[in-house]
Write an enzyme that holds these catalytic residues in place. Sequence first.
Site, PDB file in Angstrom:
ATOM      1  N   ASN A 109       0.838  -1.204   0.000  1.00 47.36           N
ATOM      2  CA  ASN A 109       0.000   0.000   0.000  1.00 47.36           C
ATOM      3  C   ASN A 109       0.870   1.250   0.000  1.00 47.36           C
ATOM      4  O   ASN A 109       2.097   1.169  -0.005  1.00 47.36           O
ATOM      5  CB  ASN A 109      -0.980  -0.026   1.187  1.00 47.36           C
ATOM      6  CG  ASN A 109      -0.242  -0.066   2.512  1.00 47.36           C
ATOM      7  OD1 ASN A 109       0.547   0.812   2.818  1.00 47.36           O
ATOM      8  ND2 ASN A 109      -0.468  -1.123   3.295  1.00 47.36           N
ATOM      9  N   ASP A 149      -4.312  -5.949   5.317  1.00 50.69           N
ATOM     10  CA  ASP A 149      -5.350  -6.721   6.015  1.00 50.69           C
ATOM     11  C   ASP A 149      -5.393  -8.164   5.535  1.00 50.69           C
ATOM     12  O   ASP A 149      -5.738  -9.061   6.291  1.00 50.69           O
ATOM     13  CB  ASP A 149      -6.709  -6.062   5.792  1.00 50.69           C
ATOM     14  CG  ASP A 149      -6.816  -4.747   6.553  1.00 50.69           C
ATOM     15  OD1 ASP A 149      -6.440  -4.740   7.739  1.00 50.69           O
ATOM     16  OD2 ASP A 149      -7.232  -3.731   5.955  1.00 50.69           O
ATOM     17  N   LYS A 171       7.824 -17.737 -10.377  1.00 54.67           N
ATOM     18  CA  LYS A 171       7.031 -16.679 -10.995  1.00 54.67           C
ATOM     19  C   LYS A 171       5.848 -17.284 -11.758  1.00 54.67           C
ATOM     20  O   LYS A 171       6.029 -18.242 -12.519  1.00 54.67           O
ATOM     21  CB  LYS A 171       7.914 -15.882 -11.958  1.00 54.67           C
ATOM     22  CG  LYS A 171       7.203 -14.706 -12.565  1.00 54.67           C
ATOM     23  CD  LYS A 171       8.084 -13.964 -13.562  1.00 54.67           C
ATOM     24  CE  LYS A 171       7.270 -12.884 -14.257  1.00 54.67           C
ATOM     25  NZ  LYS A 171       7.973 -12.324 -15.405  1.00 54.67           N
ATOM     26  N   ILE A 194      -1.718  -7.337  14.477  1.00 58.00           N
ATOM     27  CA  ILE A 194      -0.528  -7.220  15.339  1.00 58.00           C
ATOM     28  C   ILE A 194      -0.853  -6.417  16.597  1.00 58.00           C
ATOM     29  O   ILE A 194      -0.548  -6.832  17.718  1.00 58.00           O
ATOM     30  CB  ILE A 194       0.637  -6.571  14.558  1.00 58.00           C
ATOM     31  CG1 ILE A 194       0.962  -7.437  13.335  1.00 58.00           C
ATOM     32  CG2 ILE A 194       1.863  -6.382  15.449  1.00 58.00           C
ATOM     33  CD1 ILE A 194       1.907  -6.798  12.336  1.00 58.00           C
ATOM     34  N   PHE A 253      -3.010   3.347  15.729  1.00 61.75           N
ATOM     35  CA  PHE A 253      -3.369   4.379  14.756  1.00 61.75           C
ATOM     36  C   PHE A 253      -4.596   3.891  14.001  1.00 61.75           C
ATOM     37  O   PHE A 253      -4.849   2.687  13.924  1.00 61.75           O
ATOM     38  CB  PHE A 253      -2.214   4.624  13.779  1.00 61.75           C
ATOM     39  CG  PHE A 253      -1.315   5.752  14.212  1.00 61.75           C
ATOM     40  CD1 PHE A 253      -0.535   5.623  15.349  1.00 61.75           C
ATOM     41  CD2 PHE A 253      -1.279   6.945  13.505  1.00 61.75           C
ATOM     42  CE1 PHE A 253       0.283   6.661  15.774  1.00 61.75           C
ATOM     43  CE2 PHE A 253      -0.464   7.993  13.919  1.00 61.75           C
ATOM     44  CZ  PHE A 253       0.315   7.852  15.049  1.00 61.75           C
ATOM     45  N   LYS A 311     -12.613   1.738  16.979  1.00 68.42           N
ATOM     46  CA  LYS A 311     -11.380   0.967  16.794  1.00 68.42           C
ATOM     47  C   LYS A 311     -10.608   0.858  18.101  1.00 68.42           C
ATOM     48  O   LYS A 311     -10.007  -0.178  18.397  1.00 68.42           O
ATOM     49  CB  LYS A 311     -10.525   1.615  15.698  1.00 68.42           C
ATOM     50  CG  LYS A 311      -9.571   0.664  15.036  1.00 68.42           C
ATOM     51  CD  LYS A 311      -8.972   1.239  13.753  1.00 68.42           C
ATOM     52  CE  LYS A 311      -9.789   0.937  12.522  1.00 68.42           C
ATOM     53  NZ  LYS A 311      -9.205   1.412  11.287  1.00 68.42           N
ATOM     54  N   LYS A 332      -9.619  -2.760  19.456  1.00 70.14           N
ATOM     55  CA  LYS A 332      -8.225  -3.183  19.586  1.00 70.14           C
ATOM     56  C   LYS A 332      -7.819  -3.328  21.057  1.00 70.14           C
ATOM     57  O   LYS A 332      -6.762  -3.889  21.352  1.00 70.14           O
ATOM     58  CB  LYS A 332      -7.296  -2.169  18.914  1.00 70.14           C
ATOM     59  CG  LYS A 332      -7.616  -1.906  17.452  1.00 70.14           C
ATOM     60  CD  LYS A 332      -6.792  -2.759  16.511  1.00 70.14           C
ATOM     61  CE  LYS A 332      -7.175  -2.469  15.065  1.00 70.14           C
ATOM     62  NZ  LYS A 332      -6.399  -3.259  14.121  1.00 70.14           N
TER      63      LYS A 332
HETATM   64  N1  CTP Z   1      -2.886  -3.070  12.707  1.00 66.22           N
HETATM   65  C1  CTP Z   1      -2.110  -4.138  13.028  1.00 66.22           C
HETATM   66  N2  CTP Z   1      -2.233  -5.320  12.356  1.00 66.22           N
HETATM   67  C2  CTP Z   1      -3.146  -5.451  11.381  1.00 66.22           C
HETATM   68  C3  CTP Z   1      -3.954  -4.348  11.013  1.00 66.22           C
HETATM   69  C4  CTP Z   1      -3.809  -3.170  11.699  1.00 66.22           C
HETATM   70  O1  CTP Z   1      -1.272  -4.004  13.938  1.00 66.22           O
HETATM   71  N3  CTP Z   1      -3.248  -6.595  10.754  1.00 66.22           N
HETATM   72  C5  CTP Z   1      -2.761  -1.822  13.475  1.00 66.22           C
HETATM   73  C6  CTP Z   1      -2.268  -0.635  12.715  1.00 66.22           C
HETATM   74  O2  CTP Z   1      -0.860  -0.536  12.809  1.00 66.22           O
HETATM   75  C7  CTP Z   1      -2.964   0.500  13.415  1.00 66.22           C
HETATM   76  C8  CTP Z   1      -4.293  -0.094  13.832  1.00 66.22           C
HETATM   77  O3  CTP Z   1      -4.065  -1.487  13.896  1.00 66.22           O
HETATM   78  O4  CTP Z   1      -2.301   0.878  14.589  1.00 66.22           O
HETATM   79  C9  CTP Z   1      -5.449   0.174  12.935  1.00 66.22           C
HETATM   80  O5  CTP Z   1      -5.128  -0.078  11.590  1.00 66.22           O
HETATM   81  P1  CTP Z   1      -6.185   0.237  10.439  1.00 66.22           P
HETATM   82  O6  CTP Z   1      -5.609  -0.236   9.149  1.00 66.22           O
HETATM   83  O7  CTP Z   1      -6.671   1.646  10.546  1.00 66.22           O
HETATM   84  O8  CTP Z   1      -7.413  -0.649  10.859  1.00 66.22           O
HETATM   85  P2  CTP Z   1      -7.802  -2.120  10.639  1.00 66.22           P
HETATM   86  O9  CTP Z   1      -7.554  -2.869  11.899  1.00 66.22           O
HETATM   87  O10 CTP Z   1      -7.152  -2.659   9.418  1.00 66.22           O
HETATM   88  O11 CTP Z   1      -9.376  -2.001  10.449  1.00 66.22           O
HETATM   89  P3  CTP Z   1     -10.234  -1.491   9.183  1.00 66.22           P
HETATM   90  O12 CTP Z   1      -9.566  -2.036   7.986  1.00 66.22           O
HETATM   91  O13 CTP Z   1     -11.577  -2.072   9.453  1.00 66.22           O
HETATM   92  O14 CTP Z   1     -10.264  -0.009   9.247  1.00 66.22           O
END
Ligand code: CTP
Length: 404
Positions: free
Chosen positions: A213, A282, A292, A312, A332, A346, A350
């Site tokens: 990303n 995600d 490949k 995480i 975050f 969130k 979390k």
């Molecule tokens: N995070 C993480 N591990 C993941 C996804 C997210 O540690 N697999 C952490 C990110 O580093 C951040 C927080 O969770 O601190 C939220 O990440 P975000 O991408 O905003 O949210 P998601 O948990 O992915 O939820 P959504 O996609 O529904 O917004």
Amino acid sequence: MNELAGKHIVLGLSGGVACYKSAELCRALIKEGATVQVVMTEAAAQFITPVTMQALSNRPVYGSQWDAREANNMPHINLSREADAVLIAPCSADFIARLAQGRADELLSLLCLARPAQQVPLLLAPAMNREMWAHPATQRNLAQVAQDSATVLAVGNGDQACGETGDGRMLEPAELLEEVIAFFTPKVLAGQKVLVTAGPTFEAIDPVRGITNHSSGKMGFAIARAAREAGAEVTLVAGPVHLSTPRGVQRINVQSAQNMLETVMHKAQAATVFIATAAVADWRPATQADQKIKKDGSGQTPVLGFVENPDILATVAQSQHALVGDLFCVGFAAESHDLLAHATAKRARKGVPLLVGNIGPATFGQDDNALLLVDAHGHRELPRASKRTLARQLVAEIAMRLPR
Ligand code: CTP
């Protein structure tokens, strides 16, 4: 950013080839808002002229304790009393020896000895040949000056002017600037061990392709830097990004979410603060091809299946270490809309005490951002500013929330 606004620095040059870097250092300090008074030893003037240093600092350079420009003829007193810090860069082996002995037979060492040590810190940026650096006499003198309250900055490693390679190079001007800024930063995280994740993750499809990303890692790197400046021991677990490691920060590079999880779980055991800024993918491809994936000429596209990556932050927040209150977790939230509602939800999901919301598409790759802090008591905005400024504000906010 004017990070040294209001600071008056006596920049002392002793003799060494690294004097060529002092010109750039002088400019860098001034660019950050400091005023700089240059003092040079006779040996330094063999390497760079006082004219250059005067032009860059916009002040006459001092080189002699008999300088009649001072009405009381005491430049060592006057110059040291008005300083916020004395920085010797380059600091030669000879000058370190002179400091260790408390000698005072020329202006710069006299000034160091005469400074009110409690109010005017002394920072040394050593520069010398690797054999001189490694010599027991130099190391003994360094230990002595450190004991006498001088701050001895690190030396660089690499090619030396003499043609040899090793330890003893003076740090680069930009590195010294970072050290000076860090030195003046209040140590609100002293004794803390801070673990930060930053950047995107990369989820491989096959050996040459993958999913990632737009996260640049800038916010996480800025936080790692600010935490280290605030006195913490910092480990930065970074996905693939093109950013240089902040000084004094231990960086561990990872690729996938699973790599990041393993590294984080290992490092979290010793941490006291965990800040998850990484934009973790995600999902990852359900299978990863060893070779490949080739087009077969039929026009058929491969079908990719996905599985969800581990969370995480949530995993760390649910660990025993965090649950008993020994690890303060900060999440975050990158959202595209309804920031407060999403960030609040969130935070609960979390299980973290502090969640920092931002609008993802508006910040990825940018140098500035705006943050929304959500904790158990409500929310607070940190208005749009540079990521560097926000990182420092966030560090202060975290420090306030840590158990005393
Ligand atoms: N995070 C993480 N591990 C993941 C996804 C997210 O540690 N697999 C952490 C990110 O580093 C951040 C927080 O969770 O601190 C939220 O990440 P975000 O991408 O905003 O949210 P998601 O948990 O992915 O939820 P959504 O996609 O529904 O917004």
